[in-house]
Design an enzyme around this catalytic site. Structure first.
Site, mmCIF file in Angstrom:
data_model
loop_
_atom_site.group_PDB
_atom_site.id
_atom_site.type_symbol
_atom_site.label_atom_id
_atom_site.label_comp_id
_atom_site.label_asym_id
_atom_site.label_seq_id
_atom_site.Cartn_x
_atom_site.Cartn_y
_atom_site.Cartn_z
ATOM 1 N N THR A 27 0.911 -1.024 -0.106
ATOM 2 C CA THR A 27 0.054 0.152 0.170
ATOM 3 C C THR A 27 0.869 1.395 0.067
ATOM 4 O O THR A 27 0.526 2.417 -0.695
ATOM 5 C CB THR A 27 -0.941 -0.210 1.266
ATOM 6 N N LYS A 66 -0.394 12.207 3.609
ATOM 7 C CA LYS A 66 -1.339 12.668 5.074
ATOM 8 C C LYS A 66 -0.340 13.277 5.801
ATOM 9 O O LYS A 66 0.651 13.043 5.945
ATOM 10 C CB LYS A 66 -2.186 11.439 5.509
ATOM 11 N N ASP A 87 2.610 10.800 9.497
ATOM 12 C CA ASP A 87 1.624 10.971 8.668
ATOM 13 C C ASP A 87 -0.030 10.556 9.321
ATOM 14 O O ASP A 87 -0.798 11.167 9.024
ATOM 15 C CB ASP A 87 1.777 10.605 7.276
ATOM 16 N N ARG A 88 0.204 9.889 10.447
ATOM 17 C CA ARG A 88 -1.259 9.484 10.863
ATOM 18 C C ARG A 88 -1.525 10.288 12.193
ATOM 19 O O ARG A 88 -0.759 10.747 12.792
ATOM 20 C CB ARG A 88 -1.097 7.808 11.434
ATOM 21 N N ASP A 118 6.360 7.794 11.287
ATOM 22 C CA ASP A 118 6.607 8.728 10.482
ATOM 23 C C ASP A 118 5.930 9.800 10.406
ATOM 24 O O ASP A 118 5.997 10.890 9.461
ATOM 25 C CB ASP A 118 6.977 8.180 9.157
ATOM 26 N N ASP A 136 2.012 8.690 14.441
ATOM 27 C CA ASP A 136 2.493 7.414 14.091
ATOM 28 C C ASP A 136 3.995 7.598 13.977
ATOM 29 O O ASP A 136 4.705 8.659 14.106
ATOM 30 C CB ASP A 136 1.889 6.454 13.091
ATOM 31 N N SER A 192 6.261 3.102 8.765
ATOM 32 C CA SER A 192 5.176 3.759 9.394
ATOM 33 C C SER A 192 4.743 3.541 10.592
ATOM 34 O O SER A 192 5.544 3.795 11.671
ATOM 35 C CB SER A 192 4.075 3.635 8.442
ATOM 36 N N HIS A 193 3.534 3.039 10.796
ATOM 37 C CA HIS A 193 3.160 2.692 12.265
ATOM 38 C C HIS A 193 3.394 1.067 12.680
ATOM 39 O O HIS A 193 3.046 0.952 13.494
ATOM 40 C CB HIS A 193 1.779 2.485 12.321
HETATM 41 C C1 G16 Z 1 -0.500 3.297 4.262
HETATM 42 C C2 G16 Z 1 -1.305 4.144 3.459
HETATM 43 C C3 G16 Z 1 -2.650 4.417 3.462
HETATM 44 C C4 G16 Z 1 -3.425 3.058 3.974
HETATM 45 C C5 G16 Z 1 -2.700 2.485 5.247
HETATM 46 C C6 G16 Z 1 -3.362 1.363 5.533
HETATM 47 O O1 G16 Z 1 -0.381 4.090 5.519
HETATM 48 O O2 G16 Z 1 -0.541 5.294 3.087
HETATM 49 O O3 G16 Z 1 -3.203 5.159 2.462
HETATM 50 O O4 G16 Z 1 -4.693 3.598 4.582
HETATM 51 O O5 G16 Z 1 -1.094 2.106 4.936
HETATM 52 O O6 G16 Z 1 -3.105 0.250 4.371
HETATM 53 P P1 G16 Z 1 -3.578 -1.379 4.590
HETATM 54 O O7 G16 Z 1 -4.968 -1.258 5.117
HETATM 55 O O8 G16 Z 1 -3.268 -1.817 3.333
HETATM 56 O O9 G16 Z 1 -2.715 -2.110 5.779
HETATM 57 P P2 G16 Z 1 0.867 4.282 6.373
HETATM 58 O O10 G16 Z 1 0.547 5.295 7.425
HETATM 59 O O11 G16 Z 1 1.155 2.977 6.933
HETATM 60 O O12 G16 Z 1 2.071 4.854 5.121
#
Ligand code: G16
Length: 539
Positions: A17, A375, A280-281, A278, A276, A112-113
């Site tokens: 993603t 984000k 963005d959340r 990085d 989170d 990320s998270h």
């Molecule tokens: C990423 C994407 C988001 C997505 C999220 C969850 O976020 O940038 O657009 O909503 O993953 O994805 P999944 O449901 O496929 O795990 P981040 O904050 O992890 O970069």
């Protein structure tokens, strides 16, 4: 000093993603990062006129991987790298650097998270000149390249000192080390009414911001405490650590436990928020009150006129298909454009670039606007503080007003983690095949009005993407099923539930959604296929 090294492919370097996400131990294998980065450089082609950003959220192995990327960029003939001091930059700040300085793209090292550390996760997000992550057409090409890679180029020198701001050279490539915080802070000052928020804190308003030992600590201390006057210590877990101090830096009710416990206690400050790994959340809390990300997007959109940067109007708004339909009602009432895209921030980029939307958001604790192409966690927190300062109302009052005006979408997500990928893939394939037979059938009193995969046709580049399966009911309720694309091993089935109510506004979401959850479990045969009696994580 430039060496060409032979290598052999790894077959698992497909981006999900949002970039490449792997276990740290996987990423630490010989030539793993090198193969991936060389494949990106090969895919881009001409590099001698290109400038890229490099930085990350400070997690374990970033320091080593960043040095590899710098030396490889130099050896591949990249013109210049702009690097966050000590290798730090948040994902939103990185997008801003790319856009403001018209760079050709960038690499933000983050999973990320996901947790960090030797037994946690490592990741690389790759953005292009839009400041947003590259589309699937590009990630597909990079994946093909990783499967055939035979050699990579690297400049064989000592590590670069990333602590000193300013310019240096490496194998003919220019390097500029920048302060990762100041440009981002300037951008936030241009968007929001800092004076009004300052007065709010001066009157005794209290907040707790949990940076979760991740990248936003320095940004949050500077903005909330030093510039806006929140009491010293309002920002906690403010020092980025390679393993996030053992925290799982995912700002939700489960993992931001320390913050949630405080906000639901009698000692709660007026406002609570977390970001989170990085940055963005975001998660938004009031006193004993949680705002779902779907509601947050709807509320921010409805209050755009209170924010200096948006007061003259916004283009439109978009959400991922899995996100609740709450913002759709705002878009209709405000007569602005409304789009539904697949999960993944990259799908918003064309809509922002073509001025179709100003705001966008997702259920996964992401909200943002066209000020950048990612984000933005701190942006969302400032947006809420600005609304509170302008209205004098609490988080709970603002949300209640919204529900009274538009009705409430009760919404929750149920995650079934650690599934065998074959089992998860078969569950989804069988469910998709069964969808056409569901229309008109009634389960627990809910009658299916429509059941189909979600297919997005991008109005800008004409690409078509299928992501998730959607079952709609005649009362407006919905079930969405999809497999996560951000895990580093196994599969996670996400089940998103929504029920719309106009009168019963203060019910317990879990109770309200209990029957639809049963329907969702039964239709997809979740227990018999996975052995799971209930979800592992509920948000
Ligand atoms: C990423 C994407 C988001 C997505 C999220 C969850 O976020 O940038 O657009 O909503 O993953 O994805 P999944 O449901 O496929 O795990 P981040 O904050 O992890 O970069």
């Amino acid at each position: 000093m430039i060496k060409t090294i032979s290598t052999t492919p790894y077959g698992d370097q497909k981006m999900g993603t949002a970039g490449l996400r792997k276990k740290s131990q996987t990423a630490m294998q010989p030539n793993y990062v090198e193969n991936f980065m060389q494949s990106i450089f090969n895919t881009i082609g001409k590099l001698d006129d290109k400038t890229f950003l490099v930085g990350g959220d400070g997690r374990f192995y970033n320091d080593i991987a960043i040095q590899k990327i710098i030396k490889m960029a130099a050896a591949n003939g990249v013109k210049k790298l702009v690097i966050g001091q000590n290798g730090f930059i948040s994902t939103p700040a990185g997008s801003n650097v790319i856009l403001k300085n018209k760079l050709d793209g960038g690499f933000v090292l983050s999973a990320s998270h996901n947790p960090g550390g030797p037994n946690g996760d490592f990741g690389i997000k790759y953005s292009n000149q839009t400041g947003g992550q590259v589309p699937s057409s590009v990630t597909d090409k990079i994946f093909e390249n990783t499967k055939n890679i035979k050699e990579y180029k690297i400049c064989d020198t000592a590590d670069i000192d990333l602590s000193k701001l300013g310019k240096q050279q490496l194998c003919g490539m220019e390097i500029e080390i920048i302060d990762p915080v100041s440009g981002y802070v300037d951008m936030m000052r241009e968007i929001f009414d800092f004076e009004a928020i300052k007065q709010l804190f001066a009157k005794g308003f209290t907040m707790r911001f949990d940076a979760m030992n991740a990248v936003t600590g320095p940004y949050a201390v500077r903005i909330f405490e030093e510039l806006l006057g929140a009491a010293p210590g309002s920002v906690v877990n403010a020092v980025p650590l390679p393993d996030f101090g053992g925290l799982h830096p995912d700002p939700n009710l489960v993992y931001a436990k320390e913050l949630v416990d405080l906000m639901f206690s009698d000692n709660a400050p007026d406002f609570g928020a977390a970001n989170d790994g990085d940055g963005d959340r975001n998660m938004i809390l009031g006193k004993k009150f949680f705002v779902t990300p779907s509601d947050s997007l709807a509320i921010l959109t409805d209050n755009f006129h209170l924010i200096p940067a948006y007061k003259n109007g916004i283009y439109g708004v978009a959400k991922s298909a899995a996100t609740s339909t709450a913002v759709g009602r705002v878009a209709q009432a405000r007569n602005i454009g409304y789009y539904e895209v697949p999960t993944g921030w990259k799908y918003f980029v064309n809509l922002m670039d073509s001025k179709r939307i100003t705001f966008c958001g997702e259920e996964s604790f992401g909200t943002g606007s066209a000020h950048i192409r990612e984000k933005d966690g701190i942006w969302a927190v400032l947006f809420w503080l600005n609304i509170i300062a302008a209205t004098g109302k609490s988080v709970e009052e603002i949300t209640l007003d919204h529900w009274q005006k538009y009705g409430r979408s009760y919404y929750m997500r149920f995650d079934f983690d650690g599934l065998d990928t074959t089992v998860a893939d078969k569950l989804m394939a069988d469910l998709e095949a069964a969808l056409p037979k569901l229309s008109g059938k009634t389960f627990n009193g809910y009658t299916v009005s429509d059941a189909a995969p979600f297919i997005y046709n991008d109005p800008v580049d004409g690409s078509s993407t299928k992501n998730g399966l959607v079952i709609k009911f005649s009362d407006g309720s919905r079930i969405v099923y999809r497999l996560s694309g951000t895990g580093s091993s196994g599969a996670t089935l996400r089940v998103y539930l929504e029920k719309y109510e106009v009168e019963k506004l203060r019910e317990d979401p879990q109770q309200t959604l209990k029957q639809i959850l049963e329907v969702a479990m039964n239709i997809a045969e979740i227990t018999p296929r996975t052995g799971k009696l209930q979800a592992d994580v509920i948000t």
